[in-house]
Design an enzyme around this catalytic site. Sequence first.
Site, mmCIF file in Angstrom:
data_model
loop_
_atom_site.group_PDB
_atom_site.id
_atom_site.type_symbol
_atom_site.label_atom_id
_atom_site.label_comp_id
_atom_site.label_asym_id
_atom_site.label_seq_id
_atom_site.Cartn_x
_atom_site.Cartn_y
_atom_site.Cartn_z
ATOM 1 N N THR A 133 -9.759 7.820 5.187
ATOM 2 C CA THR A 133 -10.629 7.865 3.996
ATOM 3 C C THR A 133 -11.960 8.798 4.063
ATOM 4 O OG1 THR A 133 -11.697 6.558 2.232
ATOM 5 C CG2 THR A 133 -11.176 5.462 4.349
ATOM 6 N N ASP A 134 -12.328 9.098 3.238
ATOM 7 C CA ASP A 134 -13.632 9.750 3.239
ATOM 8 C C ASP A 134 -14.701 8.646 3.295
ATOM 9 O OD1 ASP A 134 -13.446 8.843 0.452
ATOM 10 O OD2 ASP A 134 -14.062 10.832 -0.379
ATOM 11 N N GLU A 135 -14.380 7.426 3.035
ATOM 12 C CA GLU A 135 -15.316 6.172 2.808
ATOM 13 C C GLU A 135 -15.914 5.822 4.247
ATOM 14 O OE1 GLU A 135 -14.114 2.978 0.219
ATOM 15 O OE2 GLU A 135 -12.981 4.196 -0.774
ATOM 16 N N TYR A 159 -13.364 -2.752 3.974
ATOM 17 C CA TYR A 159 -12.119 -1.651 3.956
ATOM 18 C C TYR A 159 -12.633 -0.436 4.547
ATOM 19 C CZ TYR A 159 -9.396 2.325 2.276
ATOM 20 O OH TYR A 159 -8.828 3.537 2.278
ATOM 21 N N LYS A 163 -11.310 0.632 8.371
ATOM 22 C CA LYS A 163 -10.505 2.350 8.458
ATOM 23 C C LYS A 163 -11.179 3.086 9.595
ATOM 24 C CE LYS A 163 -7.602 3.911 6.548
ATOM 25 N NZ LYS A 163 -6.103 4.069 6.693
#
Length: 344
Positions: A133-135, A159, A163
């Site tokens: 993810t970009d997060e 989260y 990741k």
Amino acid sequence: MKILITGGSGFIGSALIRYIINQTQDSVINIDKLTYAANQSALKEIEDSPRYAFEKVDICDLKTLESIFEKYQPDAVMHLAAESHVDRSITGAGDFIQTNIVGTYTLLDVAKNYWCTLDKAKKSIFRFHHISTDEVYGDLSFSEPAFTEQSSYHPSSPYSASKAASDHLVYAWHRTYGLPVMISNSSNNYGAYQHTEKLIPLMISNALMGKPLPIYGDGQQIRDWLFVEDHVEALYLILTKGRIGERYNIGGNCEKTNLEVVKTICQLLEEFIPNKSHNIRHYEDLITYVKDRPGHDIRYALDCSKIYDELGWRPRESFDSGIRKTVEWFIAHNKPCYGYYNKT
Ligand code: NAD
């Protein structure tokens, strides 16, 4: 090619499997634990294909994973299984640490041991594609340039931290053991079959039921929205044409505030279902501002020039066309009384 997909019963995994079975000659083995987030009905149209197999497996279960690799002898792995909802990670991070970190470690080790046993030809085509993810990059101010593949990691939530940890493990298995990996980091996805806990489906289904549309804080947080069918095309392209050891950003080139997204959904509902039930005058009247999420990221944006230049990928859907299709899909799947499609 035989592709082992983890988390193939989830939102993105099921779109990926529909794409591979419908658009390519490849075979898929879907391994999924079938958590609350899984939706087997998203696979109905392809489940009878002779090129599709399903196994209910927890990616933390080493012995079962070993037997799956032994049984199916995959040519590639696409790893999507994860706990994926930020709000749930804030109220309880245990499952996120377990699946996203321990599960990724377990899968990597089984894949590495399997890869080591392959003959030269099979070894050279094997790929492990980790879907992230970009997060992991953290957030941006409104004026900062978009994240590139060189941006450093600053995850904010349990989260995104889990990741980020899994991304690091994947690179370590490449650097240390030579496992042929690639990582992709995508922005927020939307489209058919997404779980109603996520922003867009939640707003559509609440509006249809005349319930409040809860918006965190002032709704000015910016996300880059990617239509899920564009995402899965990019994933397949990276698997088949991407370079080993590389990371690719995948974004929709569609930065919108959360408030803009919700207002667009309301406008589309005015167009599609002007005769409202539940004494609603305007769908927008249902918008309710609620206490902001702790650690809420302000803005995500991705520079996707690498995948544009190297692989020639571009998102096909604009936000206007993608959100229109999505709202239409949710309306069609909420019959007869706007009960949610997911658990029927
Ligand atoms: P999802 O929550 O809809 O689906 C996750 C799937 O993984 C479910 O089918 C679930 O049953 C399965 N799963 C969970 N734990 C498992 C375990 N221990 N063993 C086997 N299967 C397990 O998620 P999604 O939105 O489809 O996201 C897929 C991947 O893409 C995730 O890795 C996520 O981090 C990443 N991603 C998602 C988005 C997004 O906007 N949805 C954006 C960027 C990246």
